[in-house]
Scaffold this motif. Structure first.
Motif, PDB file in Angstrom:
ATOM      1  N   GLN A   1      44.343  33.930  46.611  1.00  0.00           N
ATOM      2  CA  GLN A   1      44.942  33.786  45.288  1.00  0.00           C
ATOM      3  C   GLN A   1      43.889  33.919  44.190  1.00  0.00           C
ATOM      4  OE1 GLN A   1      46.738  29.968  46.082  1.00  0.00           O
ATOM      5  NE2 GLN A   1      48.802  30.841  45.931  1.00  0.00           N
ATOM      6  N   ILE A   2      42.743  33.307  44.393  1.00  0.00           N
ATOM      7  CA  ILE A   2      41.666  33.394  43.414  1.00  0.00           C
ATOM      8  C   ILE A   2      41.170  34.829  43.293  1.00  0.00           C
ATOM      9  CG2 ILE A   2      39.307  32.667  42.882  1.00  0.00           C
ATOM     10  CD1 ILE A   2      40.051  29.969  44.268  1.00  0.00           C
ATOM     11  N   LYS A   3      41.002  35.496  44.430  1.00  0.00           N
ATOM     12  CA  LYS A   3      40.527  36.882  44.426  1.00  0.00           C
ATOM     13  C   LYS A   3      41.524  37.790  43.694  1.00  0.00           C
ATOM     14  CE  LYS A   3      37.915  40.108  46.657  1.00  0.00           C
ATOM     15  NZ  LYS A   3      36.842  40.643  45.904  1.00  0.00           N
ATOM     16  N   MET A   4      42.825  37.609  43.959  1.00  0.00           N
ATOM     17  CA  MET A   4      43.845  38.416  43.289  1.00  0.00           C
ATOM     18  C   MET A   4      43.850  38.153  41.781  1.00  0.00           C
ATOM     19  SD  MET A   4      47.014  38.350  46.001  1.00  0.00           S
ATOM     20  CE  MET A   4      48.160  38.882  44.766  1.00  0.00           C
ATOM     21  N   PHE A   5      43.677  36.892  41.387  1.00  0.00           N
ATOM     22  CA  PHE A   5      43.623  36.542  39.974  1.00  0.00           C
ATOM     23  C   PHE A   5      42.429  37.226  39.305  1.00  0.00           C
ATOM     24  CE2 PHE A   5      42.400  33.469  36.571  1.00  0.00           C
ATOM     25  CZ  PHE A   5      43.494  33.672  35.753  1.00  0.00           C
ATOM     26  N   ALA A   6      41.273  37.173  39.958  1.00  0.00           N
ATOM     27  CA  ALA A   6      40.063  37.809  39.417  1.00  0.00           C
ATOM     28  C   ALA A   6      40.235  39.324  39.329  1.00  0.00           C
ATOM     29  CB  ALA A   6      38.858  37.455  40.278  1.00  0.00           C
ATOM     30  N   GLU A   7      40.898  39.915  40.307  1.00  0.00           N
ATOM     31  CA  GLU A   7      41.144  41.362  40.260  1.00  0.00           C
ATOM     32  C   GLU A   7      42.032  41.722  39.074  1.00  0.00           C
ATOM     33  OE1 GLU A   7      42.711  42.215  44.138  1.00  0.00           O
ATOM     34  OE2 GLU A   7      40.722  42.199  45.073  1.00  0.00           O
ATOM     35  N   GLY A   8      43.015  40.887  38.778  1.00  0.00           N
ATOM     36  CA  GLY A   8      43.868  41.108  37.609  1.00  0.00           C
ATOM     37  C   GLY A   8      43.072  41.026  36.315  1.00  0.00           C
ATOM     38  N   LEU A   9      42.159  40.068  36.245  1.00  0.00           N
ATOM     39  CA  LEU A   9      41.308  39.946  35.067  1.00  0.00           C
ATOM     40  C   LEU A   9      40.406  41.167  34.905  1.00  0.00           C
ATOM     41  CD1 LEU A   9      40.247  36.195  35.337  1.00  0.00           C
ATOM     42  CD2 LEU A   9      41.899  37.201  33.755  1.00  0.00           C
ATOM     43  N   GLN A  10      39.920  41.696  36.024  1.00  0.00           N
ATOM     44  CA  GLN A  10      39.093  42.904  35.969  1.00  0.00           C
ATOM     45  C   GLN A  10      39.884  44.082  35.402  1.00  0.00           C
ATOM     46  OE1 GLN A  10      37.679  42.520  40.181  1.00  0.00           O
ATOM     47  NE2 GLN A  10      35.818  43.388  39.275  1.00  0.00           N
ATOM     48  N   LEU A  11      41.137  44.200  35.794  1.00  0.00           N
ATOM     49  CA  LEU A  11      41.977  45.289  35.291  1.00  0.00           C
ATOM     50  C   LEU A  11      42.166  45.197  33.779  1.00  0.00           C
ATOM     51  CD1 LEU A  11      44.731  45.453  38.054  1.00  0.00           C
ATOM     52  CD2 LEU A  11      42.926  47.135  37.619  1.00  0.00           C
ATOM     53  N   LEU A  12      42.183  43.983  33.256  1.00  0.00           N
ATOM     54  CA  LEU A  12      42.397  43.767  31.831  1.00  0.00           C
ATOM     55  C   LEU A  12      41.094  43.785  31.028  1.00  0.00           C
ATOM     56  CD1 LEU A  12      45.017  40.896  32.081  1.00  0.00           C
ATOM     57  CD2 LEU A  12      45.445  43.282  31.455  1.00  0.00           C
ATOM     58  N   SER A  13      39.976  43.877  31.719  1.00  0.00           N
ATOM     59  CA  SER A  13      38.676  43.810  31.044  1.00  0.00           C
ATOM     60  C   SER A  13      38.141  45.198  30.710  1.00  0.00           C
ATOM     61  CB  SER A  13      37.672  43.078  31.939  1.00  0.00           C
ATOM     62  OG  SER A  13      37.260  43.916  33.003  1.00  0.00           O
ATOM     63  N   ASN A  14      36.974  45.183  30.111  1.00  0.00           N
ATOM     64  CA  ASN A  14      36.298  46.420  29.768  1.00  0.00           C
ATOM     65  C   ASN A  14      35.092  46.612  30.689  1.00  0.00           C
ATOM     66  OD1 ASN A  14      35.631  48.763  28.433  1.00  0.00           O
ATOM     67  ND2 ASN A  14      34.572  47.727  26.770  1.00  0.00           N
ATOM     68  N   GLY A  15      35.355  46.705  31.994  1.00  0.00           N
ATOM     69  CA  GLY A  15      34.286  46.960  32.951  1.00  0.00           C
ATOM     70  C   GLY A  15      33.648  45.733  33.562  1.00  0.00           C
ATOM     71  N   ASP A  16      34.314  44.577  33.529  1.00  0.00           N
ATOM     72  CA  ASP A  16      33.759  43.374  34.145  1.00  0.00           C
ATOM     73  C   ASP A  16      33.681  43.509  35.660  1.00  0.00           C
ATOM     74  OD1 ASP A  16      33.807  42.362  31.614  1.00  0.00           O
ATOM     75  OD2 ASP A  16      35.059  40.625  32.075  1.00  0.00           O
ATOM     76  N   ALA A  17      32.677  42.861  36.232  1.00  0.00           N
ATOM     77  CA  ALA A  17      32.531  42.764  37.687  1.00  0.00           C
ATOM     78  C   ALA A  17      32.654  41.293  38.065  1.00  0.00           C
ATOM     79  CB  ALA A  17      31.184  43.315  38.130  1.00  0.00           C
ATOM     80  N   TYR A  18      33.462  40.987  39.060  1.00  0.00           N
ATOM     81  CA  TYR A  18      33.689  39.621  39.526  1.00  0.00           C
ATOM     82  C   TYR A  18      32.498  39.166  40.359  1.00  0.00           C
ATOM     83  CZ  TYR A  18      35.868  35.846  42.242  1.00  0.00           C
ATOM     84  OH  TYR A  18      36.150  34.653  42.858  1.00  0.00           O
ATOM     85  N   LEU A  19      31.868  38.061  39.951  1.00  0.00           N
ATOM     86  CA  LEU A  19      30.714  37.531  40.681  1.00  0.00           C
ATOM     87  C   LEU A  19      31.058  36.340  41.558  1.00  0.00           C
ATOM     88  CD1 LEU A  19      27.899  37.663  37.979  1.00  0.00           C
ATOM     89  CD2 LEU A  19      28.435  39.329  39.762  1.00  0.00           C
ATOM     90  N   GLY A  20      32.085  35.597  41.190  1.00  0.00           N
ATOM     91  CA  GLY A  20      32.447  34.425  41.971  1.00  0.00           C
ATOM     92  C   GLY A  20      33.287  33.480  41.141  1.00  0.00           C
ATOM     93  N   SER A  21      33.585  32.329  41.724  1.00  0.00           N
ATOM     94  CA  SER A  21      34.402  31.348  41.023  1.00  0.00           C
ATOM     95  C   SER A  21      34.062  29.946  41.491  1.00  0.00           C
ATOM     96  CB  SER A  21      35.886  31.634  41.238  1.00  0.00           C
ATOM     97  OG  SER A  21      36.173  31.624  42.608  1.00  0.00           O
ATOM     98  N   GLU A  22      34.500  28.993  40.702  1.00  0.00           N
ATOM     99  CA  GLU A  22      34.316  27.582  41.015  1.00  0.00           C
ATOM    100  C   GLU A  22      35.648  26.886  40.783  1.00  0.00           C
ATOM    101  OE1 GLU A  22      31.793  23.815  39.212  1.00  0.00           O
ATOM    102  OE2 GLU A  22      31.115  25.854  38.835  1.00  0.00           O
ATOM    103  N   VAL A  23      36.131  26.167  41.785  1.00  0.00           N
ATOM    104  CA  VAL A  23      37.378  25.421  41.670  1.00  0.00           C
ATOM    105  C   VAL A  23      37.017  23.968  41.382  1.00  0.00           C
ATOM    106  CG1 VAL A  23      39.475  24.672  42.853  1.00  0.00           C
ATOM    107  CG2 VAL A  23      38.579  26.974  43.237  1.00  0.00           C
ATOM    108  N   ILE A  24      37.598  23.414  40.326  1.00  0.00           N
ATOM    109  CA  ILE A  24      37.308  22.050  39.901  1.00  0.00           C
ATOM    110  C   ILE A  24      38.599  21.251  39.989  1.00  0.00           C
ATOM    111  CG2 ILE A  24      36.412  20.595  38.038  1.00  0.00           C
ATOM    112  CD1 ILE A  24      35.414  23.637  37.073  1.00  0.00           C
ATOM    113  N   LYS A  25      38.615  20.287  40.875  1.00  0.00           N
ATOM    114  CA  LYS A  25      39.810  19.458  41.078  1.00  0.00           C
ATOM    115  C   LYS A  25      39.615  18.116  40.399  1.00  0.00           C
ATOM    116  CE  LYS A  25      42.924  17.989  44.702  1.00  0.00           C
ATOM    117  NZ  LYS A  25      43.175  17.937  46.116  1.00  0.00           N
ATOM    118  N   HIS A  26      40.569  17.740  39.557  1.00  0.00           N
ATOM    119  CA  HIS A  26      40.513  16.482  38.831  1.00  0.00           C
ATOM    120  C   HIS A  26      41.496  15.512  39.484  1.00  0.00           C
ATOM    121  CE1 HIS A  26      38.385  18.430  35.443  1.00  0.00           C
ATOM    122  NE2 HIS A  26      39.077  19.471  35.828  1.00  0.00           N
ATOM    123  N   ASP A  27      40.977  14.418  39.999  1.00  0.00           N
ATOM    124  CA  ASP A  27      41.802  13.373  40.594  1.00  0.00           C
ATOM    125  C   ASP A  27      41.757  12.137  39.712  1.00  0.00           C
ATOM    126  OD1 ASP A  27      42.532  14.857  42.882  1.00  0.00           O
ATOM    127  OD2 ASP A  27      40.689  14.277  43.896  1.00  0.00           O
TER     128      ASP A  27
END
Length: 68
Positions: A37-63
């Motif tokens: 899901q994260i990878k697909m989301f990042a791919e969508g953001l790349q499509l909407l960007s001006n040449g961005d490359a996805y480097l990674g992500s950080e998931v932050i859970k608030h309890d």
């Protein structure tokens, strides 16, 4: 403890960003996002960007911990 919210920080690279890297934070996503899901989301953001490359992500859970 109970789940309150989850945030995700997407790290993108582009020569147009200062230092070549930019962090994008998205709040109130689903509790347990999968790697796919994260990878697909990042791919969508790349499509909407001006040449961005996805480097990674950080998931932050608030309890929330009650005083009980």
């Amino acid at each position: 403890m109970s789940w309150k919210r989850t945030s995700i920080k997407i790290i993108m690279a582009n020569k147009d960003y200062p230092n070549g890297i930019k962090f994008f934070t998205y709040n109130n996503i689903i509790e347990e996002p999968t790697r796919e899901q994260i990878k697909m989301f990042a791919e969508g953001l790349q499509l909407l960007s001006n040449g961005d490359a996805y480097l990674g992500s950080e998931v932050i859970k608030h309890d929330e911990l009650s005083a009980d």
